[in-house]
Design a protein around this motif. Structure first.
Motif, mmCIF file in Angstrom:
data_model
loop_
_atom_site.group_PDB
_atom_site.id
_atom_site.type_symbol
_atom_site.label_atom_id
_atom_site.label_comp_id
_atom_site.label_asym_id
_atom_site.label_seq_id
_atom_site.Cartn_x
_atom_site.Cartn_y
_atom_site.Cartn_z
ATOM 1 N N ASN A 70 -4.807 11.319 -7.528
ATOM 2 C CA ASN A 70 -5.616 12.061 -7.589
ATOM 3 C C ASN A 70 -6.244 12.615 -6.400
ATOM 4 O OD1 ASN A 70 -6.925 9.816 -7.217
ATOM 5 N ND2 ASN A 70 -8.266 9.901 -8.468
ATOM 6 N N TYR A 71 -5.940 12.161 -5.027
ATOM 7 C CA TYR A 71 -6.803 12.468 -3.910
ATOM 8 C C TYR A 71 -5.809 13.245 -2.930
ATOM 9 C CZ TYR A 71 -9.207 11.965 0.190
ATOM 10 O OH TYR A 71 -9.991 12.067 1.564
ATOM 11 N N LEU A 72 -5.993 14.298 -2.528
ATOM 12 C CA LEU A 72 -5.171 14.949 -1.488
ATOM 13 C C LEU A 72 -5.628 14.656 0.037
ATOM 14 C CD1 LEU A 72 -2.990 16.910 -0.782
ATOM 15 C CD2 LEU A 72 -4.731 18.587 -0.814
ATOM 16 N N VAL A 73 -5.113 14.132 0.903
ATOM 17 C CA VAL A 73 -5.573 13.278 1.843
ATOM 18 C C VAL A 73 -5.316 14.735 2.991
ATOM 19 C CG1 VAL A 73 -4.930 11.891 3.961
ATOM 20 C CG2 VAL A 73 -5.171 11.040 1.456
ATOM 21 N N ASP A 74 -4.067 15.253 3.035
ATOM 22 C CA ASP A 74 -3.933 16.202 3.949
ATOM 23 C C ASP A 74 -2.899 16.750 3.620
ATOM 24 O OD1 ASP A 74 -3.729 15.934 7.751
ATOM 25 O OD2 ASP A 74 -4.643 17.642 6.379
ATOM 26 N N LEU A 91 -6.261 6.780 -5.709
ATOM 27 C CA LEU A 91 -7.479 6.228 -5.343
ATOM 28 C C LEU A 91 -7.707 4.773 -6.284
ATOM 29 C CD1 LEU A 91 -10.226 8.842 -5.269
ATOM 30 C CD2 LEU A 91 -8.973 7.397 -3.320
ATOM 31 N N ARG A 113 3.845 10.187 1.167
ATOM 32 C CA ARG A 113 3.856 11.525 1.787
ATOM 33 C C ARG A 113 5.193 12.131 1.148
ATOM 34 N NH1 ARG A 113 4.666 9.638 7.508
ATOM 35 N NH2 ARG A 113 2.805 8.613 6.871
ATOM 36 N N ASP A 169 5.148 3.430 5.441
ATOM 37 C CA ASP A 169 4.824 4.501 4.710
ATOM 38 C C ASP A 169 6.004 5.046 3.758
ATOM 39 O OD1 ASP A 169 2.655 5.559 7.258
ATOM 40 O OD2 ASP A 169 2.374 4.154 5.767
ATOM 41 N N MET A 217 0.839 -1.070 -0.044
ATOM 42 C CA MET A 217 -0.119 0.007 0.075
ATOM 43 C C MET A 217 0.749 1.215 0.100
ATOM 44 S SD MET A 217 -2.926 1.124 2.559
ATOM 45 C CE MET A 217 -1.781 1.048 3.782
ATOM 46 N N ARG A 233 -2.941 10.311 -2.310
ATOM 47 C CA ARG A 233 -3.315 8.937 -2.375
ATOM 48 C C ARG A 233 -3.656 8.746 -3.780
ATOM 49 N NH1 ARG A 233 -5.022 4.677 0.822
ATOM 50 N NH2 ARG A 233 -6.413 3.161 -0.187
ATOM 51 N N LEU A 247 -4.126 22.528 -8.156
ATOM 52 C CA LEU A 247 -4.160 21.017 -8.177
ATOM 53 C C LEU A 247 -5.213 20.437 -7.842
ATOM 54 C CD1 LEU A 247 -0.201 20.284 -7.826
ATOM 55 C CD2 LEU A 247 -1.597 20.638 -9.914
ATOM 56 N N TRP A 248 -5.502 20.874 -6.421
ATOM 57 C CA TRP A 248 -6.744 20.077 -5.791
ATOM 58 C C TRP A 248 -7.103 21.099 -4.951
ATOM 59 C CZ3 TRP A 248 -1.445 17.791 -4.775
ATOM 60 C CH2 TRP A 248 -1.448 16.694 -5.167
ATOM 61 N N ARG A 249 -8.539 21.472 -5.409
ATOM 62 C CA ARG A 249 -9.268 22.414 -4.734
ATOM 63 C C ARG A 249 -9.513 22.065 -3.104
ATOM 64 N NH1 ARG A 249 -12.481 25.135 -8.338
ATOM 65 N NH2 ARG A 249 -13.003 26.566 -6.733
ATOM 66 N N GLY A 250 -9.293 20.895 -2.758
ATOM 67 C CA GLY A 250 -9.428 20.470 -1.400
ATOM 68 C C GLY A 250 -8.306 21.071 -0.563
ATOM 69 N N ALA A 251 -7.215 21.475 -0.983
ATOM 70 C CA ALA A 251 -6.310 22.107 -0.405
ATOM 71 C C ALA A 251 -6.401 23.507 0.313
ATOM 72 C CB ALA A 251 -5.064 22.087 -1.323
#
Lengths: 206, 407, 205
Positions: free
Chosen positions: C53-57, C79, C86, C27, C1, C77, C105-109
Motif C-alpha cells: 500500500n505504500y509507494l516508496v519511490d 507496511l 522493487r 532486495d 524483509m 512497501r 493507484l498512489w497519489r504520491g506518484a
C-alpha cells in the motif's frame, strides 16, 4: 548592467566639477557612517549558508550589534542583498529581479562558495557565481562560512561603504535592463563571449 | 528563441475568467520569508480561503545525482550532506549504509554507535530549527533565539568531532573519518542532561500556549489514508497515525540495541505534527544516552584495506600502504556490480539512497529518495479550503527542506 | 524483509508478463513487461496477502549502451508486513518511452513521475499534469540521461586546448580510456573486490 564610466564629455565635465573638499568629506563621513551602521539585509537564502546566516542572526553571533537585525524580506526596504547559498539557473531570473527591485544605495554580499563561484557544483544546474548576474561587493568564502566569517565580510562591506563619496555621481548609477534585455538568445550570448567561449553554455556544449 | 518564464499550461488553463473579481491568484515565493527555502506557491484565493494551491519546486535543483555519478564513492559523501543541510548526518548515514551494503563492508561497533549518537543529535538540531522557524512563522520571535541557542551547543559538539558546524565530512564508507576527540565524552552528556530542563521551558512557552493551540489544532488535517496514499513519511505521517519508523521497522547501524519509543498521534493536524517532533527530541536524547553508555573503545574503520585508508604512520614504512593509499585516494574502491536501497529515518521521513554500481570507482546512478519531495505533495490537499495564514504554518509543519526536494 | 514470496505469487498470477527476477543485496527485484505494468502494480496493491500500500519511490535508470534498455523502477512497501519489493519495467530505447502512470493507484506518484519525466524523458501515460518539475523551463533535454553532459566549466590550457573535466575522469569508469589512455587494468569486468590484489587477505572485524 550596473555601473558604467562616463560616456560623453558633458558627463566627464560634470564629474570634474564636483570635486571633493573638506565639507564634502565630512558629509561623506556622516552619510557613510549612517549607512554602514544600519545596513538592512535582504536575506536571499537558498541552501545551507542560509542556516549559518540564521545562526549569525541568533543569540551567539549577534547581527543586531551591526544594526542588521531587521531582516527586510522585501527588497524595496533593503540595503544589502546577502545571497546565501547555491543559485540554480531556475532561480537566476529571480535574484536579478529582486536585485533590480532594491533601491539605491544597495550592496551585495555573496555568502559561501556556491554563491561566489558555483562552489562544488560545477554542473548544468548551478550558476557559476552570482557575479555573472548581479554586481557583488563582498565575497565571503566558506562552505558554509562560519558566522564569524560572515561577520568579517559584513565588516569589510562596512569599510567599503565608508570609502564611498556622494561627489561621484557614477558610483550609485545603475542601468536598468528592460524586460527583453534580461533574456538573450544563445547565439547572442556566444557572440558576446567570443574570445574564450561561454562557460555558462553548459547544456548545449558540444 | 527568446526564453521567458511562463506559467505552465496547466496553471494557465485553470485561470478564472479575466473579468472575474472573486478569485485572486497570488504568487508566494520563491523568495519569501516563510517558505522555508525557495518554494514557490501559486495560490488561488477566495478572500482568505484557499481555492487551489500549486507548489512549484525546482528552484534549488543542483544536479546532485548527476554530479555524484562523476565522483568516487568516498567523494560523494561531501555531496550527500548538502542535500538536507539540517539533518546532514542522516543523508551521510543513508549513503554510506547503502554503499557498505553493496560492498559487504564490516563497520566496527564503535563507529556504528558514534554514527547513531551524531545522527540523533543532528535530529534534535533539525527539530530545534523546525520549532524556531515554525514559531517565527506564527509570529513568535522568542522561541527562535532559544532554539538556536540550544543548537549552538550541538554545533560545538559537531565542530569538535568533524571540524565544521554544518555540512560535516565525517562519515566514510567503512566507518568514520577518525575517532572522536577526548572532549566528546564529557561534552555530550553535559548537553543532553541540560536539555530536558530547556524542553520543559519550551513546552510551557509554546506547546502549552493557548494561542498556538487555537491556531494549530484541527487545522490542515491529513488523515491516515491520505498519508499512506500521498507517500507521506516521517513525523508528519506518524502524526496522522501511520506507524512507520525505519529505526524500528528496518533497524540499521545498531538501532535494535536501544530502547526508545516512537511518538505517534492520531489527529493529523498541525499541532500533532509539532507534538510528535517535540517528543522525538526527547526520545533522541534517550537513544544518545544509551549509545554513550554502550560505547566501548575500538577501531572506527573497516580494517579492510581495500575500503579504508591505511593509518598514516604506516605510510612511512610500508610500500603496500602507500600503494593502497594512492589507489584509494585517486581512483577509489570498486564495489561489485549491483544495486542497493537501504531505507533510513531522517528528521523529515524516509530517506534512502538507491545506488547502482557497474563495478567502476564512481557510482553509476544514485537516486535519493528524498522525504521532503514526497511529503510536500501533501501540502496541497491539506491546505485547500483553509485560510492563507494557516497555509504558511502548514508548510512549516511538514518541515520541508528544499535542498532535499530539489536535489 | 525482501518481497521474495511476492515474486512467486506474481509469477503464478501473471506468467509471462513477469520477465525475470533476482535477489540483489538482499532486495527482491522483479522485471515486468511494460504493457502490463499498471495491472501488476494494481494487483500488488490490492490483493489481500500482498497489500503493497505504500509507494516508496519511482525512478529510472539509463544504461549507457544503446542496446540496453531504460529501466523504470518502482519501489513499493507493504507496511503491514514490512516487506519491500522493487518492480522494474524495461523500456527499449528504439521505441517510444511510454509507461502507464500509477497516479490513480498512489497519489504520491504524482511528483515522483514528474521528476522521472523531467530527468529521463519517460512519458507516463495518464498522468494528469506531466510537465517538468525540477529543471528550469528553458533547459532542453533530460539531465540524467547518459548522453547529457554534466556541464562542467571547461578548462582552458595555455596551449589553447579547451577541455571538459569529464574527459579526464572517463578512464576511471573502466569503460573508455579517456584522455590519459589508462583503461584500468583490474577494473575491467570486476565483480567483487575479493582477491583483487595479491598478498592481502580480507580482514573481517
Amino acid at each position: 548592467m550596473g555601473l558604467t564610466p562616463p560616456s560623453t564629455p558633458a558627463e566627464a565635465a560634470a564629474l570634474d566639477a564636483a570635486s571633493p573638499n573638506f565639507i564634502t568629506t565630512r558629509l561623506d563621513f556622516l552619510q557613510n557612517w549612517a549607512r554602514s551602521n544600519s545596513l538592512w539585509p535582504m536575506p536571499f537564502g537558498t541552501a545551507c549558508c542560509a542556516i549559518e546566516f540564521m545562526a549569525s542572526a541568533a543569540g551567539r553571533f549577534d547581527l543586531s550589534r551591526f544594526g542588521m537585525e531587521r531582516m527586510s524580506f522585501s527588497p524595496r526596504q533593503a540595503d544589502v542583498l546577502i545571497c546565501a547559498g547555491r543559485l540554480p539557473f531556475k532561480l537566476a531570473p529571480v535574484i536579478r529581479r529582486v536585485w533590480d527591485q532594491m533601491p539605491q544605495p544597495k550592496w551585495v554580499i555573496s555568502m559561501g562558495a556556491c554563491a561566489s563561484t558555483g562552489g562544488m557544483f560545477d554542473n548544468y544546474a548551478v550558476v557559476q557565481g552570482i557575479d555573472t548576474i548581479i554586481p557583488v561587493d563582498v565575497y565571503v568564502p566558506g562552505c558554509p562560512p562560519r558566522p564569524e566569517g560572515l561577520i568579517y565580510g559584513i565588516m569589510m562591506l562596512q569599510k567599503k561603504i565608508q570609502g564611498e563619496t556622494f561627489t561621484d555621481p557614477t558610483l550609485r548609477q545603475e542601468h536598468l535592463v528592460n524586460s527583453d534585455g534580461l533574456f538573450l538568445e544563445p547565439q547572442r550570448i556566444d557572440e558576446l563571449s567570443e574570445p574564450f567561449g561561454n562557460s555558462v553554455h553548459q547544456t548545449r556544449s558540444a | 528563441m527568446s526564453v521567458k518564464p511562463v506559467n505552465p499550461p496547466q496553471v494557465e488553463a485553470e485561470l478564472p475568467g479575466s473579468f472575474s473579481t472573486r478569485y485572486m491568484r497570488i504568487n508566494v515565493g520563491p523568495q519569501h520569508p516563510s517558505t522555508h527555502g525557495v518554494l514557490r506557491l501559486v495560490v488561488d484565493l477566495d478572500g482568505e480561503q484557499i481555492v487551489s494551491l500549486k507548489p512549484q519546486v525546482g528552484y534549488l535543483h543542483t544536479g546532485f545525482e548527476k554530479t555524484m555519478e562523476n565522483r568516487t564513492y568516498q567523494q560523494c559523501v561531501t555531496y550527500s550532506n548538502r542535500m538536507d543541510y539540517l539533518h546532514a548526518f542522516a543523508h551521510d548515514l543513508a549513503y554510506v549504509l547503502a554503499v557498505e551494503k553493496l560492498m559487504d563492508a564490516r563497520v566496527p561497533v564503535r563507529a556504528q554507535r558514534i554514527r547513531v549518537i551524531l545522527t540523533e543529535l543532528n535530529r534534535i538540531a533539525s527539530h530545534l530549527v523546525f520549532f524556531g522557524t515554525g514559531m517565527l512563522d506564527m509570529g513568535a520571535l522568542t522561541p527562535y533565539f532559544y532554539c538556536m541557542r540550544e543548537r549552538e551547543g550541538l554545533m560545538d559538539i559537531f565542530e569538535a568531532v568533524s571540524g565544521v558546524r554544518m555540512n560535516y565530512g565525517y562519515f566514510r564508507v567503512g566507518g568514520l573519518y577518525q575517532d572522536v576527540p577526548d572532549t566528546f565524552e564529557p561534552m555530550v552528556p553535559k548537553w543532553i542532561d541540560a536539555f530536558p530542563k530547556h524542553t520543559d521551558e519550551y513546552f510551557n512557552l509554546f506547546m502549552a500556549n493557548s494561542i498556538l493551540k487555537a491556531r494549530t489544532q484541527g487545522v490542515a488535517v491529513v488523515t491516515r489514508d491520505m498519508a499512506i496514499d500521498y507517500a507521506l513519511t516521517g513525523p508528519s505521517a506518524r502524526a496522522s497515525g501511520v506507524p512507520l519508523d525505519y529505526r524500528k521497522a528496518a533497524p540499521y547501524s545498531g538501532y535494535e540495541d536501544y530502547v526508545f519509543d516512537v511518538p505517534m498521534r492520531e489527529e493529523g493536524d498541525i499541532y500533532a505534527r509539532m507534538a510528535v517532533r517535540f517528543e522525538e527530541m526527547l526520545e533522541s536524547c534517550k537513544i544518545v544516552r544509551q549509545a554513550l553508555d554502550l560505547l566501548e573503545p575500538g577501531p572506527v574503520k573497516d580494517p579492510d584495506r581495500r575500503i579504508s585508508l591505511p593509518p598514516r604512520r604506516e605510510l612511512e614504512n610500508s610500500m603496500e600502504a602507500v600503494i593502497f593509499h594512492f589507489k584509494l585516494v585517486t581512483e577509489g574502491f570498486h564495489p561489485p556490480k549491483g544495486e542497493v536501497y537501504v531505507p533510513t529515518e531522517s528528521a523529515r521521513g524516509e530517506l534512502g539512497y538507491y545506488v547502482i554500481s557497474d563495478g567502476g570507482s564512481m557510482p553509476y546512478r544514485v537516486k535519493v529518495k528524498a522525504p521532503s519531495l514526497a511529503n510536500l505533495q501533501s501540502l496541497e490537499p491539506s491546505s485547500i479550503g483553509g485560510l492563507f495564514a494557516d497555509m504558511v504554518i502548514n508548510i512549516a509543519s511538514f518541515d520541508p527542506v528544499l535542498g532535499d526536494v530539489d536535489k | 524483509m525482501s518481497g521474495a514470496t511476492s515474486v512467486a505469487a506474481l509469477r503464478a498470477a501473471f506468467g509471462g508478463a513477469v520477465e525475470r527476477d533476482d535477489l540483489i543485496c538482499g532486495d527482491a527485484v522483479v522485471w515486468v513487461a511494460a504493457a502490463r505494468s499498471h495491472e501488476i502494480l494494481a494487483w500488488l496493491r490490492d490483493t489481500p496477502g500482498q497489500d503493497y500500500n505504500y509507494l516508496v519511490d519511482i525512478t529510472a535508470v539509463d544504461y549507457r549502451d544503446p542496446e540496453l534498455p531504460l529501466e523504470v523502477c518502482y519501489q513499493v512497501r507493504a507496511l503491514a508486513r514490512a516487506e519491500d519489493l522493487r518492480v522494474k519495467v524495461a523500456l527499449a530505447k528504439d521505441a517510444p518511452l511510454v509507461v502507464e502512470s500509477v497516479v490513480n493507484l498512489w497519489r504520491g506518484a504524482d511528483w515522483l513521475e514528474r521528476e522521472t519525466f523531467d530527468m529521463l524523458g519517460i512519458e507516463f501515460e495518464g498522468h494528469p499534469n506531466l510537465r517538468k518539475l525540477l529543471t528550469p523551463e528553458d533547459l532542453d533535454g533530460h539531465p540524467h540521461r547518459k548522453d547529457f553532459p554534466l556541464g562542467e566549466t571547461p578548462t582552458l590550457f595555455n596551449d589553447g586546448r579547451f577541455l571538459d573535466p569529464a574527459a579526464f575522469r572517463a578512464g576511471l569508469t573502466g569503460r573508455n580510456p579517456g584522455l590519459t589512455g589508462w583503461s584500468g587494468g583490474a577494473r575491467r569486468g570486476v565483480t567483487s573486490t575479493e582477491g583483487a590484489l595479491p598478498g592481502e587477505g580480507r580482514d573481517k572485524a
